[in-house]
Design an enzyme around this catalytic site. Structure first.
Site, PDB file in Angstrom:
ATOM      1  N   THR A  23      -1.401   6.816  -1.905  1.00  0.00           N
ATOM      2  CA  THR A  23      -0.100   7.358  -2.594  1.00  0.00           C
ATOM      3  C   THR A  23      -0.767   8.854  -3.092  1.00  0.00           C
ATOM      4  O   THR A  23      -0.129   9.794  -2.814  1.00  0.00           O
ATOM      5  CB  THR A  23       0.619   6.454  -3.842  1.00  0.00           C
ATOM      6  N   ARG A  30       2.045  16.309   0.689  1.00  0.00           N
ATOM      7  CA  ARG A  30       3.470  16.762   0.477  1.00  0.00           C
ATOM      8  C   ARG A  30       3.523  17.954  -0.252  1.00  0.00           C
ATOM      9  O   ARG A  30       4.830  18.974  -0.168  1.00  0.00           O
ATOM     10  CB  ARG A  30       4.486  15.620   0.011  1.00  0.00           C
ATOM     11  N   CYS A  51       0.243  -7.986  -1.945  1.00  0.00           N
ATOM     12  CA  CYS A  51       1.071  -8.777  -2.557  1.00  0.00           C
ATOM     13  C   CYS A  51       1.677  -9.978  -1.439  1.00  0.00           C
ATOM     14  O   CYS A  51       2.064 -11.144  -1.970  1.00  0.00           O
ATOM     15  CB  CYS A  51       2.159  -8.034  -3.351  1.00  0.00           C
ATOM     16  N   ILE A 287     -13.569  15.159 -11.314  1.00  0.00           N
ATOM     17  CA  ILE A 287     -13.550  13.571 -10.807  1.00  0.00           C
ATOM     18  C   ILE A 287     -12.394  12.682 -11.452  1.00  0.00           C
ATOM     19  O   ILE A 287     -12.363  12.648 -12.554  1.00  0.00           O
ATOM     20  CB  ILE A 287     -14.950  12.964 -10.927  1.00  0.00           C
ATOM     21  N   ALA A 289      -9.651   9.160 -11.153  1.00  0.00           N
ATOM     22  CA  ALA A 289      -9.563   7.774 -10.784  1.00  0.00           C
ATOM     23  C   ALA A 289      -8.050   7.219 -10.891  1.00  0.00           C
ATOM     24  O   ALA A 289      -7.398   7.521 -11.947  1.00  0.00           O
ATOM     25  CB  ALA A 289     -10.616   6.988 -11.647  1.00  0.00           C
ATOM     26  N   GLY A 291      -5.580   3.256  -9.889  1.00  0.00           N
ATOM     27  CA  GLY A 291      -5.740   2.000  -9.382  1.00  0.00           C
ATOM     28  C   GLY A 291      -6.230   1.071 -10.171  1.00  0.00           C
ATOM     29  O   GLY A 291      -6.403   0.972 -11.590  1.00  0.00           O
ATOM     30  N   ASP A 292      -6.702  -0.112  -9.874  1.00  0.00           N
ATOM     31  CA  ASP A 292      -7.209  -1.333 -10.358  1.00  0.00           C
ATOM     32  C   ASP A 292      -8.500  -1.111 -11.290  1.00  0.00           C
ATOM     33  O   ASP A 292      -8.685  -1.927 -12.121  1.00  0.00           O
ATOM     34  CB  ASP A 292      -7.446  -2.349  -9.592  1.00  0.00           C
ATOM     35  N   TYR A 436      29.100  -6.738 -14.147  1.00  0.00           N
ATOM     36  CA  TYR A 436      29.606  -8.129 -14.351  1.00  0.00           C
ATOM     37  C   TYR A 436      30.983  -8.481 -13.636  1.00  0.00           C
ATOM     38  O   TYR A 436      31.847  -7.835 -13.344  1.00  0.00           O
ATOM     39  CB  TYR A 436      30.201  -8.050 -16.133  1.00  0.00           C
ATOM     40  N   LYS A 444      29.168 -11.737 -21.421  1.00  0.00           N
ATOM     41  CA  LYS A 444      27.718 -11.453 -22.290  1.00  0.00           C
ATOM     42  C   LYS A 444      26.467 -11.921 -21.677  1.00  0.00           C
ATOM     43  O   LYS A 444      26.284 -13.169 -21.553  1.00  0.00           O
ATOM     44  CB  LYS A 444      27.971 -12.300 -23.590  1.00  0.00           C
TER      45      LYS A 444
END
Length: 831
Positions: A23, A30, A51, A287, A289, A291-292, A436, A444
């Site tokens: 990403t 871009r 996933c 530098i 970072a 992500g995970d 609804y 509700k």
């Protein structure tokens, strides 16, 4: 609006792809067409749907290529990025602004310079030093290569049994998909529940779903050793139990991959992730970072945390790219950890902070639980869900939400997450204007209802009671009020509860003591709230309503594990199994079909009760319901009524049960049963020891499910006098009797050795020393057990005793009342 600034000849190096790195690279291109962008990836893939990996193994996703979001070739061509796969970055030189890179294929090492460096190494699976953990056929699942190994093993070997170690999101998704393949699955989890990030009562329905699916679940049991025995692996647990399986999936957890950052002298945070500032820059200039692997402050607690989630990583990548091109203008606000998982037919989701997490952080909060339908109950297909929120009891700020159910879970979770992320309150939940129509929601919405419930708690309209505090109640200090219908009470009763149906509460206020805590419950909590409001407005102060009602309490307190030991000799039964282990047989049902879908507790049971009368003895009735509690309720109902439960199944949240109507008992059988269940006694004496004997026998009979009637006459009336009886106006004879007789049970004399009251005190001390309940406690137990206590009207008139002097719940009657009860009794005592 940010003006576009182009940095010609700026060189970016990105270490790692997938969500964060890919990403960042795409956004960089871009917004900066002139930049030089190089991406290094140690594996062969740079962007894949991690996933979706369990669903490819399970055959839900048929084509492997669908997992590959972008290939190195397509990604490089579209964004003009130099993609170098199978290239391992081995070190960073922050001073020279260089990285060392080694080719995985050739082993050749070279250096590459950068202007700005992005670290996106992700996380690696946890593999603790368990003996045998490196045996063949023990797999981890983190990337496409892992997936290919597991998929090949399953397809080539057709395994019959598997053990999944770890019951987090990935572990449960793997269990579901292996089960989908026909593999007998056992899940082992060291924690006392699956999805340990959720609160226990929210995870409990998942445990019950495991039982419905005939999937083994071993909770509070860790793996001690793996052993290879012929073609199978023995999993030795800390409890001493042994599970055998053809292969193992390790899903114990992941940890940030920080080895490269550590070696470069980059700061590592207290949670073990790479420390970054609000612009996602590390402790070393230029530098960054994502992500995970990174640590950041939690938006609610402000404490450092890590989120192993694709959504936050994607957002970080876009923010970071803008900051590197335009300057540090965009701040990363952190993640509240919104996550969701499909677990067989159910869906479970979490966002923000749970009760457990808030308690650990010392943050004051309250919680509420709501049971509601995915859409209007009268429209076909409505499914029940359980929602729980935590919030600030003063400001109403929403801290967290958890949702579990079959349909509509994701929509409610997203609404809760949006309010939490924007520092919203429970009042914002009330104001959510949702789309609804009967097929989609209710007028509700359940999220609105959460807001209303929370406001009621803040305003003090009732006090919520967790199932755990209810279980730990001290019975002598509490009056437990069950406001369900008598039919529901007969199916599933709590031992010390007094059943007064909601609509009859106002007429029975005299039966409810004001000097005790009143703990109210119903099926799911709504009727309990109405009863709590009635009591609060009638002078009762300590009134609590059991959150989630009896449904949540039973699910939470039941055995959570499902210890099944599968054999490798036969395939997983394709049919859904009930708690008796028998699959759903194919039965030709030509009788009435009752559709109770959309009805909440007690609706399905009441509809079943009404419908059974419409068929003949020996015929069968098919009932369909979407209330999750009906799966157990229908079995209990059949046990109580004597009808036969032929089969039941839970398929995607719709419970289908087939019941055969049995013949009624003959009059002689019914009479015999009634006789055996009914005990009566006359309590004539007010001696303390005789009164004790009376209530020991009565409470013992009641505990065995017997109906008990106690008739108090003459001196026996003194046993049931209220200790706080009001001062009443009496005639001369009435006053004389009043002065000569004991005032209440605590003042009774011994029949022998009373010695001016000393014997009574000795007896009470001896009873306390031997852990024998006091007479007053026994009387309370009798009240709570529903023992019918009748005071003789004639004796009251003679002795000047008035109704107001007696304890709550005593009925006033005569000899005829007693004799009517005694006629149906097979045991009659005179004490």
């Amino acid at each position: 609006m940010v003006n576009e600034i182009y940095y010609k000849h700026m060189k970016y190096i990105i270490v790692g792809g997938v969500a964060g790195g890919a990403t960042t690279a795409a956004r960089l291109r871009r917004v900066d067409e002139q930049a030089e962008i190089i991406m290094f990836e140690k594996g062969p893939h740079i962007s894949y749907a991690n996933c979706g990996l369990p669903y490819y193994i399970g055959g839900v996703i048929k084509e492997r290529d669908k997992l590959l979001v972008q290939t190195p070739e397509s990604f490089g061509a579209r964004f003009n990025i130099d993609i170098r796969i199978l290239s391992l970055v081995t070190s960073i030189n922050p001073v020279k602004k260089q990285v060392s890179v080694q080719s995985v294929k050739t082993g050749v090492t070279y250096t590459e310079s950068y202007d700005k460096l992005v670290l996106s190494p992700g996380a690696s699976p946890v593999k603790p030093p368990i003996p045998g953990i490196n045996l063949p056929n023990i797999f981890t699942l983190r990337n496409v290569e892992d997936t290919d190994k597991i998929k090949s093993f399953v397809d080539d070997n057709t395994p019959r049994t598997a053990v999944v170690v770890g019951a987090g999101f990935i572990g449960l998704e793997m269990a579901e998909n292996l089960h989908h393949c026909g593999v007998k699955v056992s899940v082992v989890e060291a924690a006392p529940q699956v999805m340990n990030m959720m609160d226990s009562e929210v995870a409990a329905p998942l445990h019950h779903h495991f039982k419905e699916k005939n999937v083994a679940l071993f909770l509070k049991d860790a793996v001690k050793e793996f052993k290879q025995v012929d073609d199978t692996i023995e999993v030795n647990l800390s409890s001493g139990r042994i599970i055998k399986a053809d292969f193992i999936i390790l899903s114990i957890g992941v940890k940030p991959d920080t080895s490269l950052a550590k070696a470069a002298g980059i700061k590592i945070g207290e949670t073990g992730g790479v420390w970054v500032d609000e612009y996602l820059q590390t402790s070393v200039k230029d530098i960054y970072a994502v992500g995970d692997s990174i640590e950041f402050p939690h938006p609610i607690t402000g404490k450092p945390t890590i989120a192993f989630l694709a959504g936050p990583a994607n957002r970080q990548g876009r923010i970071l790219a803008d900051n590197m091109v335009y300057g540090h203008t965009r701040k990363y606000k952190g993640s509240i950890g919104t996550a969701i998982a499909k677990v067989f037919d159910m869906t479970a989701g979490i966002t923000g902070m749970t009760h457990r997490g808030l308690k650990a952080q010392g943050i004051k909060h309250d919680c509420t639980i709501v049971h509601a339908g995915s859409h209007a109950g009268y429209y076909p297909g409505a499914m029940q869900m359980m929602l729980k929120i935590s919030f600030d009891p003063n400001t109403g700020r929403l801290y967290g939400g958890q949702v579990i159910g079959y349909k509509g879970v994701d929509k409610r979770l997203d609404l809760l997450a949006t309010v939490i992320k924007n520092n919203g309150t429970i009042y914002d939940l009330q104001e959510i204007e949702h789309a609804y129509a009967p097929p989609f929601s209710s007028a509700k919405d359940p999220v609105n209802q959460l807001g209303y419930n929370a406001e009621n708690i803040i305003r003090g309209l009732f006090k919520p009671l967790s199932p755990f505090k209810f279980a730990k109640r001290i019975k002598k200090d509490v009056f437990v009020l069950d406001v369900r219908t008598p039919e529901e009470f007969s199916i599933d009763a709590i031992e010390d509860a007094v059943n007064i149906e909601l609509d009859a509460v106002r007429k029975n206020l005299h039966r409810i003591p004001k000097d005790k805590k009143i703990m109210i419950f119903c099926g799911v909590g709504l009727r309990g709230y109405v009863a709590a409001r009635i009591l609060k407005q009638n002078g009762f102060d300590k009134v609590y309503n059991l959150s989630g009602g009896l449904k949540v309490y039973r699910q939470t307190m039941d055995e959570q594990s499902n210890a099944i030991f599968f054999s490798s000799e036969e395939k997983q039964n394709e049919l859904v199994s009930g708690s008796n282990g028998a699959g759903m047989p194919k039965i030709e049902v030509r009788q009435m079909v009752v559709d109770a879908c959309g009805l909440q507790c007690p609706g399905p049971v009441l509809k079943l009760k009404d419908s059974i009368d419409a068929i003949e003895y020996g015929e069968r009735l098919e009932v369909k319901a979407t209330d999750p509690g009906f799966y157990n309720d229908v079995a209990s109902w059949c046990n109580v009524t004597g009808h036969q439960l032929i089969s039941r199944e839970n398929k995607s949240g719709e419970i289908r049960a087939i019941i055969q109507k049995n013949k009624k008992e003959t009059e002689n059988q019914a009479t015999a049963k009634s006789d055996n269940d009914h005990k009566t006694m006359v309590v004539f004496s007010d001696d303390m020891d005789r009164a004790l004997a009376s209530f020991v026998i009565a409470n013992g009979a009641a505990s065995m499910g017997k109906k008990v009637t106690m008739f108090f006459t003459f001196w026996g009336l003194n046993v049931i006098k209220d200790v706080n009886r009001p001062k009443l106006k009496k005639d001369v004879m009435g006053n004389m009797f009043d002065k000569m007789m004991p005032g209440h049970a605590g003042k009774l004399r011994l029949s022998n050795m009373n010695m001016g009251g000393m014997g009574r005190r000795m007896m009470k001390l001896r009873m306390k020393d031997k852990n024998v309940d006091a007479l007053e406690t026994m009387i309370e137990q009798a009240q709570q057990s529903g023992i019918n206590m009748i005071a003789c009207q004639m004796s009251m008139d003679i002795m000047g005793v008035q109704k107001e002097e007696l304890i709550n719940g005593v009925n006033i009657g005569g000899v005829a009342n007693y004799l009517e009860e005694a006629e149906q009794s097979n045991l009659n005592l005179f004490i």
